[in-house]
Design an enzyme around this catalytic site. Sequence first.
Site, short mmCIF file in Angstrom:
data_model
loop_
_atom_site.label_atom_id
_atom_site.label_comp_id
_atom_site.label_asym_id
_atom_site.label_seq_id
_atom_site.Cartn_x
_atom_site.Cartn_y
_atom_site.Cartn_z
N ARG A 262 101.61 -68.76 -37.17
CA ARG A 262 102.75 -68.08 -37.78
C ARG A 262 103.87 -67.89 -36.77
NH1 ARG A 262 99.61 -63.60 -41.58
NH2 ARG A 262 98.28 -65.17 -42.59
N ARG A 277 99.87 -58.92 -32.57
CA ARG A 277 100.71 -59.84 -33.35
C ARG A 277 100.83 -61.13 -32.55
NH1 ARG A 277 103.73 -57.37 -36.67
NH2 ARG A 277 104.43 -58.72 -38.33
N GLU A 349 96.17 -53.66 -39.73
CA GLU A 349 95.82 -54.48 -40.90
C GLU A 349 94.95 -55.65 -40.45
OE1 GLU A 349 99.23 -56.00 -42.98
OE2 GLU A 349 98.02 -57.62 -43.81
N SER A 352 94.16 -58.59 -46.01
CA SER A 352 95.02 -58.35 -47.16
C SER A 352 94.29 -58.97 -48.33
CB SER A 352 96.33 -59.08 -46.96
OG SER A 352 97.39 -58.20 -46.98
N ARG A 397 92.73 -58.39 -34.30
CA ARG A 397 92.83 -56.94 -34.49
C ARG A 397 91.46 -56.30 -34.62
NH1 ARG A 397 97.91 -57.13 -38.68
NH2 ARG A 397 99.45 -57.83 -37.16
#
Length: 431
Positions: A262, A277, A349, A352, A397
């Site tokens: 990403r 991130r 997070e 999702s 994470r």
Amino acid sequence: MLDRKLIAEKLEECARRLATRGAEGLPLEEIVRLDRRRKELQHAFDEARNQQSQLGPRIQQAMKRGEEASDLKAQSAELKAAVREHEASLREVEAQLHELLLTVPNLPHPEAPLGGEDDGVVVRTEGEPKEFDFEPKDHVALCEASGLALLGERASKLAGASFVTFLGEGARLVRALINFFLDLHTREHGYTEVSPPFVANRETMTGTGQLPKFEEELYAIPRDGLYLIPTAEVPVTNLWRNEMIPGERLPLAYCAYTPCFRREAGAAGKMTRGLKRLHQFDKVELVRFCHPEASDEQHQLLLRHAEEPLRRLGLHYRIKELATGDLGFAAARCYDIEAHSPATGEWLEVSSVSTFTDFQARRANIRFKDPKAPGSKGKARKGFVHTLNGSGLALPRVIVALLETYQRPEGGAVVPEALRPYLDGRELLGA
RNA sequence: GGAGGGUUGGCUGAGCGGUCGAAAGCACCUGAUUUGAAAUCAGGAGGCCCGCAAGGGCUCGGGGGUUCGAAUCCCUCACCCUCCGCCA
């Protein structure tokens, strides 16, 4: 992609529901107008085509009788021109319509809470917050001290900032987590493992909704017309693109490990140190295909599957249902699973879990066909499937939460029981 | 990367440029026979899209072309097979 008919029939309602996710100024009226035009053109085309095809046998008969049939031929040629014209305008209208339709996000689920980023609802919290009798370090300090991951200059030498390199036991931990997640989902939750390509073409990216709107987010290989996948959802959902799934095979459940790429182009200013991130990270993804009426129940099931690894790792986490304004482009309803970072108090997070209703299925043209009841003259039921997916889970994470939660004052981290079989029984990491 | 061969309905497999949406076989469905089944016999039936329906359109790997007319001829792309080259 939304149903054209639905937009035409319930324009007001669609606009109102889309507004709840902050999508304003969508070309809905334009879509309705173009769809009407499309129908007219389709009609004209069919009509001309029908006339032309009826001329064929007549010409043949005339010629058998030894006639020239030049008047009939001329007529046919004329119709042919008309057919071409209609076809050309039909295609143009269809292309315009399709293009507009691709820019409209999914309708939020009626039960999704209204509001924006801060209006998500914490559905429940699991596990206990970790208590320390010493000053806990954050994961960046822990990585530096233990050498499990390279976060600094030496790592960014390879590909730039926000790319990590795991080393030694750190690299081993990555592999252990991937295997732990995959084993859990395949052996206990019934998922079929998939190992897909890590690149995808334009059509594939459009099918799941990454393109055309989010090109900025993707790493591209223009020379080959390919993109690096931002999630395994892309190749796995597209496995069934342009196909009809036999109804008796539903629900289908796949899990896949892939790296995810990403660009995080929109995240400028949100730059963070460490593993939180990254431009590339590992993830095990869960993807389900089901009958339309089953998707709500499948969503709950998927959520349970996705959170199970955290439970087994003994981590503190919570489930948050996103408000309408926070939903991803293709999602109708979404739960985030957030792991607790005891050093910073943040909720990270790690998954999702979304239901897309028939939005992706329409884009990617994935349908189901139920078997005809034997002896019945009724037609087999057909329709678009519903697609769902959720991470199960995203690694970096989880590693943050793991290292911080299980750190020891004297250095290193305790390996939770569930993970030990994947680390040769080791009880301690980075000590 | 180079050269050649192939792709037809759920499967096997025919198909002179003109009732070919497509023979035949298997599988399938309905009926007869049977206590039931198998076997046999007689029929039926490809798929998709639009439409309440009547009906219409599309469909012989995808796209384009030639022709009054294409499964059939031409171009192109994809995939499969064979040979050569290269390679973990």
